[in-house]
Design a protein around this motif. Structure first.
Motif, PDB file in Angstrom:
ATOM      1  N   GLN A  15       0.741  -1.109   0.200  1.00 48.62           N
ATOM      2  CA  GLN A  15      -0.389   0.036   0.086  1.00 48.62           C
ATOM      3  C   GLN A  15       0.821   1.263  -0.070  1.00 48.62           C
ATOM      4  N   ALA A  16       2.090   1.137   0.070  1.00 50.31           N
ATOM      5  CA  ALA A  16       3.248   2.328   0.874  1.00 50.31           C
ATOM      6  C   ALA A  16       3.512   2.558  -0.820  1.00 50.31           C
ATOM      7  N   PHE A  17       2.750   1.852  -2.174  1.00 42.62           N
ATOM      8  CA  PHE A  17       3.004   2.702  -3.209  1.00 42.62           C
ATOM      9  C   PHE A  17       2.466   2.556  -3.960  1.00 42.62           C
ATOM     10  N   LEU A  18       1.253   2.267  -3.693  1.00 44.41           N
ATOM     11  CA  LEU A  18      -0.375   3.206  -4.169  1.00 44.41           C
ATOM     12  C   LEU A  18      -0.322   4.405  -4.541  1.00 44.41           C
ATOM     13  N   ALA A  23      -1.475   8.235  -9.098  1.00 41.00           N
ATOM     14  CA  ALA A  23      -1.518   9.238  -9.337  1.00 41.00           C
ATOM     15  C   ALA A  23      -0.870   9.397 -10.974  1.00 41.00           C
ATOM     16  N   GLY A  24      -0.219   8.216 -11.370  1.00 40.37           N
ATOM     17  CA  GLY A  24       0.394   8.215 -13.068  1.00 40.37           C
ATOM     18  C   GLY A  24      -1.316   7.730 -13.399  1.00 40.37           C
ATOM     19  N   LEU A  25      -1.640   6.940 -13.118  1.00 36.50           N
ATOM     20  CA  LEU A  25      -3.261   6.598 -13.209  1.00 36.50           C
ATOM     21  C   LEU A  25      -4.068   7.709 -13.867  1.00 36.50           C
ATOM     22  N   LEU A  26      -3.750   8.357 -12.982  1.00 36.55           N
ATOM     23  CA  LEU A  26      -5.051   9.720 -12.794  1.00 36.55           C
ATOM     24  C   LEU A  26      -4.592  10.815 -13.577  1.00 36.55           C
ATOM     25  N   ASP A  27      -3.750  10.641 -14.015  1.00 33.66           N
ATOM     26  CA  ASP A  27      -1.970  11.477 -14.873  1.00 33.66           C
ATOM     27  C   ASP A  27      -2.277  11.230 -16.399  1.00 33.66           C
ATOM     28  N   ALA A  47      -5.743  -1.045   5.511  1.00 32.95           N
ATOM     29  CA  ALA A  47      -4.642  -0.814   4.554  1.00 32.95           C
ATOM     30  C   ALA A  47      -4.752   0.014   3.276  1.00 32.95           C
ATOM     31  N   VAL A  48      -5.277  -0.710   2.302  1.00 30.86           N
ATOM     32  CA  VAL A  48      -5.587  -0.356   1.105  1.00 30.86           C
ATOM     33  C   VAL A  48      -6.364   0.442   1.153  1.00 30.86           C
ATOM     34  N   ALA A  49      -8.248   0.089   1.432  1.00 31.33           N
ATOM     35  CA  ALA A  49      -8.896   1.003   1.640  1.00 31.33           C
ATOM     36  C   ALA A  49      -9.021   2.654   1.849  1.00 31.33           C
ATOM     37  N   ARG A  50      -8.158   2.598   2.682  1.00 34.23           N
ATOM     38  CA  ARG A  50      -7.985   3.852   3.501  1.00 34.23           C
ATOM     39  C   ARG A  50      -6.932   5.058   2.167  1.00 34.23           C
ATOM     40  N   GLU A  51      -5.608   3.955   2.101  1.00 34.71           N
ATOM     41  CA  GLU A  51      -4.888   4.740   1.018  1.00 34.71           C
ATOM     42  C   GLU A  51      -6.282   5.177  -0.258  1.00 34.71           C
ATOM     43  N   VAL A  52      -6.579   3.942  -0.690  1.00 34.69           N
ATOM     44  CA  VAL A  52      -7.152   4.109  -2.169  1.00 34.69           C
ATOM     45  C   VAL A  52      -8.656   5.308  -2.001  1.00 34.69           C
ATOM     46  N   ALA A  53      -9.100   5.507  -1.255  1.00 36.87           N
ATOM     47  CA  ALA A  53     -10.297   6.390  -0.346  1.00 36.87           C
ATOM     48  C   ALA A  53      -9.613   8.021  -0.203  1.00 36.87           C
ATOM     49  N   ARG A  54      -9.093   7.915  -0.631  1.00 36.22           N
ATOM     50  CA  ARG A  54      -8.229   9.533  -0.213  1.00 36.22           C
ATOM     51  C   ARG A  54      -8.449  10.297  -1.940  1.00 36.22           C
ATOM     52  N   TYR A  55      -8.601   9.295  -2.289  1.00 32.87           N
ATOM     53  CA  TYR A  55      -8.607   9.666  -4.324  1.00 32.87           C
ATOM     54  C   TYR A  55     -10.378  10.424  -4.836  1.00 32.87           C
ATOM     55  N   ASP A  57     -11.920   9.145  -6.814  1.00 27.37           N
ATOM     56  CA  ASP A  57     -12.749   9.387  -8.258  1.00 27.37           C
ATOM     57  C   ASP A  57     -13.638   8.033  -8.318  1.00 27.37           C
ATOM     58  N   PRO A  58     -14.822   8.261  -9.233  1.00 28.75           N
ATOM     59  CA  PRO A  58     -15.922   8.039  -9.689  1.00 28.75           C
ATOM     60  C   PRO A  58     -15.406   6.144 -10.602  1.00 28.75           C
ATOM     61  N   ARG A  59     -14.236   6.313 -10.691  1.00 22.28           N
ATOM     62  CA  ARG A  59     -13.521   5.366 -11.966  1.00 22.28           C
ATOM     63  C   ARG A  59     -12.949   4.688 -10.329  1.00 22.28           C
ATOM     64  N   ILE A  60     -12.592   4.465  -9.644  1.00 20.14           N
ATOM     65  CA  ILE A  60     -11.798   3.599  -8.820  1.00 20.14           C
ATOM     66  C   ILE A  60     -12.560   3.041  -8.012  1.00 20.14           C
ATOM     67  N   ARG A  61     -12.288   1.767  -7.312  1.00 16.67           N
ATOM     68  CA  ARG A  61     -13.103   1.181  -6.751  1.00 16.67           C
ATOM     69  C   ARG A  61     -12.215  -0.146  -6.177  1.00 16.67           C
TER      70      ARG A  61
END
Length: 146
Positions: A15-18, A23-27, A47-55, A57-61
């Motif tokens: 999750q530290a790399f997420l 960011a690369g995908l969003l760009d 851990a993973v859900a917390r990291e992803v929730a910061r974004y 973006d409706p395209r991300i699940r």
């Protein structure tokens, strides 16, 4: 309507790399994508859900497997949860450049079943295919949904 390309991001304990991967995908130059992050039973269940929730973006699940099942199972779960006619993969510890998805979609536009892009690796070296001595990396591959 389904997006043009689905991105499957398997992650186990990375999750530290997420942040860098997302960011690369969003760009991306091509914005018509969907992403499913598949947590392959990371020991810290949130851990993973917390990291992803910061974004937000409706395209991300995010989906979570109850226990570590391995890369194949995580990728298959991601395939089950996405719907675009084209599929690519983004391991959590990889980075994509802004033209990555557009290059993969373009390579598949002629009807090919699978495409492999070039890669930037080992401190900025570039290869049109896999680096010498290596097989194609998962991040380099896209295919049609079968």
């Amino acid at each position: 309507m389904a997006p043009r390309i689905s991105v499957v991001l398997p992650v186990y304990g990375q999750q530290a790399f997420l942040d860098r991967a997302l960011a690369g995908l969003l760009d991306q130059d091509l914005a018509d994508w969907e992403l499913v992050v598949v947590d392959d039973g990371t020991p810290d269940p949130g851990a993973v859900a917390r990291e992803v929730a910061r974004y937000a973006d409706p395209r991300i699940r995010v989906d979570r497997l109850p226990a570590n099942a391995g890369l194949g199972a995580a990728c298959n779960r991601g395939l089950d949860l996405t719907g675009a006619p084209l599929v690519t993969y983004l391991p959590a510890d990889d980075v994509v450049y802004p033209d990555h998805l557009a290059a993969l979609v373009g390579a598949l536009a002629g009807g090919a079943a699978m495409a492999v892009t070039g890669v930037r690796h080992h401190g900025g070296a570039e290869s049109l295919g896999p680096p010498d001595g290596f097989a194609p990396q998962l991040v380099q591959v896209a295919h049609r949904r079968t």
